[in-house]
Write a protein that holds these residues in place. Structure first.
Motif, PDB file in Angstrom:
ATOM      1  N   UNK A   1       0.825  -1.205   0.000  1.00  0.00           N
ATOM      2  CA  UNK A   1       0.000   0.000   0.000  1.00  0.00           C
ATOM      3  C   UNK A   1       0.860   1.257   0.000  1.00  0.00           C
ATOM      4  N   UNK A   2       1.912   1.278   0.817  1.00  0.00           N
ATOM      5  CA  UNK A   2       2.812   2.434   0.835  1.00  0.00           C
ATOM      6  C   UNK A   2       3.488   2.619  -0.519  1.00  0.00           C
ATOM      7  N   UNK A   3       3.908   1.505  -1.133  1.00  0.00           N
ATOM      8  CA  UNK A   3       4.595   1.591  -2.417  1.00  0.00           C
ATOM      9  C   UNK A   3       3.678   2.075  -3.525  1.00  0.00           C
ATOM     10  N   UNK A   4       2.451   1.567  -3.554  1.00  0.00           N
ATOM     11  CA  UNK A   4       1.508   1.976  -4.590  1.00  0.00           C
ATOM     12  C   UNK A   4       1.070   3.423  -4.412  1.00  0.00           C
ATOM     13  N   UNK A   5       0.968   3.869  -3.171  1.00  0.00           N
ATOM     14  CA  UNK A   5       0.566   5.254  -2.927  1.00  0.00           C
ATOM     15  C   UNK A   5       1.681   6.226  -3.295  1.00  0.00           C
ATOM     16  N   UNK A   6       2.932   5.774  -3.208  1.00  0.00           N
ATOM     17  CA  UNK A   6       4.058   6.655  -3.484  1.00  0.00           C
ATOM     18  C   UNK A   6       4.449   7.511  -2.297  1.00  0.00           C
ATOM     19  N   UNK A   7       3.604   7.539  -1.284  1.00  0.00           N
ATOM     20  CA  UNK A   7       3.881   8.234  -0.027  1.00  0.00           C
ATOM     21  C   UNK A   7       3.396   7.330   1.096  1.00  0.00           C
ATOM     22  N   UNK A   8       4.009   7.407   2.272  1.00  0.00           N
ATOM     23  CA  UNK A   8       3.597   6.493   3.344  1.00  0.00           C
ATOM     24  C   UNK A   8       2.151   6.707   3.779  1.00  0.00           C
ATOM     25  N   UNK A   9       1.390   5.633   3.797  1.00  0.00           N
ATOM     26  CA  UNK A   9       0.054   5.653   4.377  1.00  0.00           C
ATOM     27  C   UNK A   9       0.108   5.220   5.832  1.00  0.00           C
ATOM     28  N   UNK A  10       1.106   4.379   6.137  1.00  0.00           N
ATOM     29  CA  UNK A  10       1.319   3.888   7.499  1.00  0.00           C
ATOM     30  C   UNK A  10       2.718   4.298   7.933  1.00  0.00           C
ATOM     31  N   UNK A  11       2.805   4.956   9.059  1.00  0.00           N
ATOM     32  CA  UNK A  11       4.097   5.366   9.628  1.00  0.00           C
ATOM     33  C   UNK A  11       4.454   4.384  10.725  1.00  0.00           C
ATOM     34  N   UNK A  12       5.629   3.752  10.604  1.00  0.00           N
ATOM     35  CA  UNK A  12       6.010   2.671  11.515  1.00  0.00           C
ATOM     36  C   UNK A  12       7.229   3.052  12.336  1.00  0.00           C
ATOM     37  N   UNK A  13       7.255   2.533  13.563  1.00  0.00           N
ATOM     38  CA  UNK A  13       8.455   2.563  14.384  1.00  0.00           C
ATOM     39  C   UNK A  13       8.756   1.126  14.752  1.00  0.00           C
ATOM     40  N   UNK A  14       9.915   0.618  14.300  1.00  0.00           N
ATOM     41  CA  UNK A  14      10.225  -0.804  14.446  1.00  0.00           C
ATOM     42  C   UNK A  14      10.673  -1.091  15.866  1.00  0.00           C
ATOM     43  N   UNK A  15      10.057  -2.128  16.467  1.00  0.00           N
ATOM     44  CA  UNK A  15      10.436  -2.571  17.801  1.00  0.00           C
ATOM     45  C   UNK A  15      11.034  -3.945  17.739  1.00  0.00           C
ATOM     46  N   UNK A  16      10.769  -4.762  18.740  1.00  0.00           N
ATOM     47  CA  UNK A  16      11.266  -6.130  18.768  1.00  0.00           C
ATOM     48  C   UNK A  16      10.449  -7.010  17.848  1.00  0.00           C
ATOM     49  N   UNK A  17      10.677  -8.312  17.956  1.00  0.00           N
ATOM     50  CA  UNK A  17       9.964  -9.265  17.102  1.00  0.00           C
ATOM     51  C   UNK A  17       8.460  -9.152  17.351  1.00  0.00           C
ATOM     52  N   UNK A  18       7.744  -8.825  16.250  1.00  0.00           N
ATOM     53  CA  UNK A  18       6.298  -8.683  16.359  1.00  0.00           C
ATOM     54  C   UNK A  18       5.872  -7.411  17.059  1.00  0.00           C
ATOM     55  N   UNK A  19       6.826  -6.492  17.331  1.00  0.00           N
ATOM     56  CA  UNK A  19       6.483  -5.286  18.067  1.00  0.00           C
ATOM     57  C   UNK A  19       6.593  -4.046  17.220  1.00  0.00           C
ATOM     58  N   UNK A  20       6.680  -2.902  17.883  1.00  0.00           N
ATOM     59  CA  UNK A  20       6.761  -1.636  17.180  1.00  0.00           C
ATOM     60  C   UNK A  20       5.401  -0.990  17.062  1.00  0.00           C
ATOM     61  N   UNK A  21       5.400   0.348  17.013  1.00  0.00           N
ATOM     62  CA  UNK A  21       4.152   1.077  16.895  1.00  0.00           C
ATOM     63  C   UNK A  21       3.890   1.477  15.464  1.00  0.00           C
ATOM     64  N   UNK A  22       2.666   1.887  15.182  1.00  0.00           N
ATOM     65  CA  UNK A  22       2.297   2.308  13.838  1.00  0.00           C
ATOM     66  C   UNK A  22       1.092   3.223  13.925  1.00  0.00           C
ATOM     67  N   UNK A  23       1.011   4.157  12.988  1.00  0.00           N
ATOM     68  CA  UNK A  23      -0.147   5.029  12.895  1.00  0.00           C
ATOM     69  C   UNK A  23      -0.348   5.427  11.436  1.00  0.00           C
ATOM     70  N   UNK A  24      -1.564   5.829  11.093  1.00  0.00           N
ATOM     71  CA  UNK A  24      -1.839   6.260   9.737  1.00  0.00           C
ATOM     72  C   UNK A  24      -1.377   7.698   9.544  1.00  0.00           C
TER      73      UNK A  24
END
Length: 254
Positions: free
Chosen positions: A51-74
Motif C-alpha cells: 500500500x505504501x509503495x503503490x501510494x508513493x507516499x507512506x500511508x502507514x508510519x512505523x516505528x520498528x520494535x522487537x519481534x512482532x512489536x513496534x508502533x504504527x499510525x496512519x
C-alpha cells in the motif's frame, strides 16, 4: 482520477487491507491490527509495504520494535484513504444495482487482475528510449530514484506509456540481488540504495529482507542467510538492491 482514488479502487477489491488500515488507526500497532483482522504479522507487513509503495507516499508510519512489536499510525494520506474508501463503498453498491447480470461482474473481475509480484513500485515515466524492437522506459520513483524497465515497443503502445504519466513497476523478490552499499556494479543494472529495516528468517529457504528506499517505498528481496553473513549485512545497514531492466514488468493504473 487521482492516485489516491486509483489506490482506493485497488484495495476495494481486497477489503481485508482496508480493515487492516482501520485497525492500525485504532490499535496503533501492526501486530495487534493483524490479529484484529485475522492476518499473520508477515502478511500484514507485506500489505503495508504494498500500500505504501503503490501510494508513493507512506500511508502507514512505523516505528520498528522487537519481534512482532513496534508502533504504527496512519499518516494524513492514510486517513484520507479510509474516508475515500467509505465513499467508494457507496458507489460500489450503486454499481452492483446497475449491473444487468452476473456476466457484467465476471467481466469486471477479469479486467481487475492481481499480480504475484512481491514488489509493486509506483513512479512516473521520465524517458522512453527505443532499442531495436524494445523500449527502455525510465521511471522516477518517489525520492527521485530512477528505475529502468525493458519492454517491447508493442507493450509501450498497449500500456499507452508517455512522458509524465504514472506507471507501476512489478518485480519479484527472487529477482533482486542484494549488495553492500559501496559495491561497484555494472552500469546497465538498476541499483536502488536503501537501508535494511527488517529481516524475516525462514528455516526452509532464503530470508526475506525489507529494504527501505529513500522515498518511503519498501523493496523486498529473498537472500540466503550465508550471503547476508558474507556481506556483513543486518538490520539498519545500508545496502544496494540490483536487478536487470529485463526483469521489470510495467503496469498502468486504471
Amino acid at each position: 482520477m487521482s492516485a489516491l482514488s486509483a489506490l482506493a479502487q485497488h484495495i476495494s477489491r481486497r477489503p481485508q487491507r482496508i480493515a487492516l488500515l482501520a485497525q492500525i488507526a485504532e490499535q496503533g500497532s501492526i501486530s495487534r491490527a493483524a490479529k484484529g483482522v485475522g492476518m499473520s504479522y508477515k502478511a500484514a507487513w507485506e500489505a503495508v509495504d504494498e500500500l505504501n509503495n503503490l501510494a508513493g507516499i507512506p500511508l502507514v508510519l512505523r516505528s520498528v520494535g522487537g519481534k512482532g512489536g513496534g508502533g504504527a499510525q496512519l499518516s494524513a494520506e492514510g486517513l484520507r484513504l479510509l474516508a475515500l474508501y467509505r465513499r467508494l463503498e457507496a458507489l460500489q453498491a450503486e454499481l452492483l444495482q446497475a449491473a444487468e447480470d452476473d456476466a457484467d461482474l465476471r467481466l469486471l473481475g477479469r479486467l481487475m487482475l492481481r499480480t504475484s509480484a512481491r514488489n509493486q513500485l509506483s513512479g512516473t515515466v521520465r524517458a522512453i528510449r527505443a532499442q531495436g524492437r524494445n523500449d527502455l522506459v525510465e521511471l522516477e520513483l518517489p525520492g527521485g530514484l530512477p528505475l529502468v524497465a525493458q519492454i517491447t515497443h508493442a507493450s509501450t503502445q498497449r500500456l499507452e506509456l508517455a512522458l509524465d504519466r504514472p506507471a507501476v513497476a512489478l518485480l519479484k523478490a527472487g529477482w533482486i540481488e542484494l549488495h553492500a552499499a559501496e559495491a561497484q556494479l555494472p552500469a546497465e543494472l538498476n541499483c536502488l540504495p536503501g537501508r535494511i529495516e527488517a529481516i524475516l528468517e525462514d528455516p526452509q529457504g532464503p530470508s526475506e529482507v525489507r529494504l527501505a528506499l529513500p522515498g518511503g517505498q519498501t523493496l523486498c528481496a529473498l537472500v540466503e542467510p550465508a550471503r547476508l553473513q558474507a556481506l556483513g549485512l543486518g538490520v539498519g545497514n545500508p545496502a544496494l538492491a540490483a536487478f536487470a531492466p529485463q526483469q521489470v514488468l510495467l503496469g498502468t493504473p486504471p
